[in-house]
Design a protein around this motif. Structure first.
Motif, PDB file in Angstrom:
ATOM      1  N   ALA A  52       0.848  -1.182   0.000  1.00 54.62           N
ATOM      2  CA  ALA A  52       0.000   0.000   0.000  1.00 54.62           C
ATOM      3  C   ALA A  52       0.887   1.236   0.000  1.00 54.62           C
ATOM      4  CB  ALA A  52      -0.904  -0.007   1.226  1.00 54.62           C
ATOM      5  N   ALA A  53       0.501   2.240  -0.761  1.00 51.42           N
ATOM      6  CA  ALA A  53       1.351   3.418  -0.911  1.00 51.42           C
ATOM      7  C   ALA A  53       1.217   4.399   0.246  1.00 51.42           C
ATOM      8  CB  ALA A  53       1.016   4.126  -2.230  1.00 51.42           C
ATOM      9  N   ALA A  54       0.019   4.534   0.787  1.00 51.28           N
ATOM     10  CA  ALA A  54      -0.221   5.586   1.786  1.00 51.28           C
ATOM     11  C   ALA A  54       0.416   5.239   3.121  1.00 51.28           C
ATOM     12  CB  ALA A  54      -1.717   5.801   1.956  1.00 51.28           C
ATOM     13  N   PRO A  55       1.155   6.164   3.727  1.00 46.15           N
ATOM     14  CA  PRO A  55       1.727   5.911   5.049  1.00 46.15           C
ATOM     15  C   PRO A  55       0.665   6.037   6.135  1.00 46.15           C
ATOM     16  CG  PRO A  55       2.204   8.149   4.367  1.00 46.15           C
ATOM     17  CD  PRO A  55       1.506   7.493   3.201  1.00 46.15           C
ATOM     18  N   ALA A  56       1.004   5.581   7.323  1.00 49.43           N
ATOM     19  CA  ALA A  56       0.128   5.769   8.472  1.00 49.43           C
ATOM     20  C   ALA A  56       0.044   7.257   8.808  1.00 49.43           C
ATOM     21  CB  ALA A  56       0.661   4.991   9.668  1.00 49.43           C
ATOM     22  N   PRO A  57      -1.059   7.695   9.397  1.00 50.80           N
ATOM     23  CA  PRO A  57      -1.121   9.089   9.865  1.00 50.80           C
ATOM     24  C   PRO A  57       0.045   9.394  10.799  1.00 50.80           C
ATOM     25  CG  PRO A  57      -3.279   8.039  10.009  1.00 50.80           C
ATOM     26  CD  PRO A  57      -2.297   6.960   9.673  1.00 50.80           C
ATOM     27  N   ALA A  58       0.498  10.619  10.783  1.00 54.90           N
ATOM     28  CA  ALA A  58       1.671  10.999  11.569  1.00 54.90           C
ATOM     29  C   ALA A  58       1.469  10.762  13.056  1.00 54.90           C
ATOM     30  CB  ALA A  58       2.006  12.468  11.302  1.00 54.90           C
ATOM     31  N   ASP A  59       0.245  10.899  13.535  1.00 54.74           N
ATOM     32  CA  ASP A  59      -0.026  10.718  14.962  1.00 54.74           C
ATOM     33  C   ASP A  59      -0.691   9.370  15.267  1.00 54.74           C
ATOM     34  OD1 ASP A  59      -2.419  11.334  13.736  1.00 54.74           O
ATOM     35  OD2 ASP A  59      -3.096  12.719  15.305  1.00 54.74           O
TER      36      ASP A  59
END
Length: 322
Positions: free
Chosen positions: A16-23
């Motif tokens: 999956a391309a999208a990273p986890a949310p920063a928080d």
């Protein structure tokens, strides 16, 4: 359904391309800290059953917001010393059922804690845990869009918190060896197991055909339920896709997998139109710990069924030799 997703050679490396949310980590640390302000208060009440080789206990423990969550603990009656424990989570719509419904793991010599899923347990097996949810907004029938207006009110925030507390409840029983705890489940149960493995320290993780992974791809790739609850919601709530997938990013099995260190055994059905193969591989390829995959080329969401049950048994025996 014939093969409809990526070719096998692409699946093996798909991410999956999208990273986890920063928080992401801060959100879950705060969520679990809030839950742990309540005493776990795990109770194990013996239940009479007709089975002579196991002992069954009616379990209650404090889950999200201290709310009571039910379960069953099943132990082999002929036991000596503390046992490794499989904490299991249930597929979508099902509940814990009746005492003695779940004998497999105890028959293999393990402790087995099965967690009831809040609000479910009417679709295909009965349950006993209500979902006492504040701040509920409009939703499509089912659970996928319950509280979707915010990460704070989303349904799976409560379920995943319950799952971590279920692991803690298992460790609270004197017959359980807290150093040898696995999380397991099929479909929704597999997705919940991935969340638990990413949020707490367990030794093994066994997610079969896991649901709740790579939401943004699944909702756009298949029109089968339960993912179709998301698309039905967005069909009505036009223009909210970014907000909805932004909330779901905090509950994506891909991001929990990236934080899990337990040795894992996954399975996938390459014709699975409920949990598309690429979504399973997205979690598998993100998984941070040692991992293995069992592939069922001509199976749908049933995956390996009894064949995979034997694979799980062999995996457990290899890691927990008697």
């Amino acid at each position: 359904m014939a093969h409809f997703d990526l070719p096998p050679e692409q699946l093996q490396s798909y991410r999956a391309a999208a990273p986890a949310p920063a928080d992401f980590d801060a959100f879950w640390a705060q969520t679990l800290a809030e839950a742990r302000r309540f005493d776990l208060n795990a109770t194990f009440t013996p239940v009479r059953t007709p089975f002579v080789t196991v002992d069954v206990f009616d379990v209650t423990f404090a889950g999200w917001a201290g709310q009571p969550v039910k379960g069953w603990l099943t132990l082999p009656r002929a036991r000596t010393g503390r046992l490794p424990c499989v904490t299991e989570f249930i597929g979508y719509g099902g509940g814990r059922g009746l005492a003695g419904d779940h004998l497999g793991y105890a028959s293999m010599g393990y402790a087995h804690l099965l967690m009831d899923t809040r609000g479910q347990g009417s679709g295909w097996r009965q349950g006993d845990t209500p979902d006492d949810a504040p701040g509920a907004g409009p939703q499509v029938p089912g659970f996928m869009t319950r509280g979707i207006q915010s990460r704070d009110t989303y349904y799976y925030r409560r379920v995943f918190t319950d799952a971590v507390r279920a692991v803690e409840a298992a460790r609270a029983h004197p017959a359980v060896d807290g150093a040898r705890v696995a999380v397991a489940g099929v479909s929704q149960g597999g997705g919940v197991a991935l969340a638990a493995a990413g949020l707490c320290d367990v030794q093994l993780c066994l997610p079969d055909v896991p649901f709740l992974c790579h939401f943004d791809r699944a909702a756009r790739l298949v029109d089968s339920f339960p993912y179709a609850e998301i698309t039905a919601y967005l069909k009505t709530h036009r223009g909210r896709a970014a907000d909805v997938f932004g909330v779901l990013a905090y509950f994506d099995g891909v991001h929990f997998a990236a934080r899990a260190q337990a040795s894992a055994l996954f399975s996938v059905g390459l014709m699975d139109e409920v949990c598309p193969p690429s979504t399973v591989y997205a979690a598998f390829n993100a998984y941070a710990g040692p991992r293995e995959m069992r592939v069922y080329e001509f199976n749908r969401h049933e995956g390996g069924e009894n064949v995979q049950a034997l694979e799980r048994a062999a995996f457990l025996a290899r890691h927990w030799p008697s």
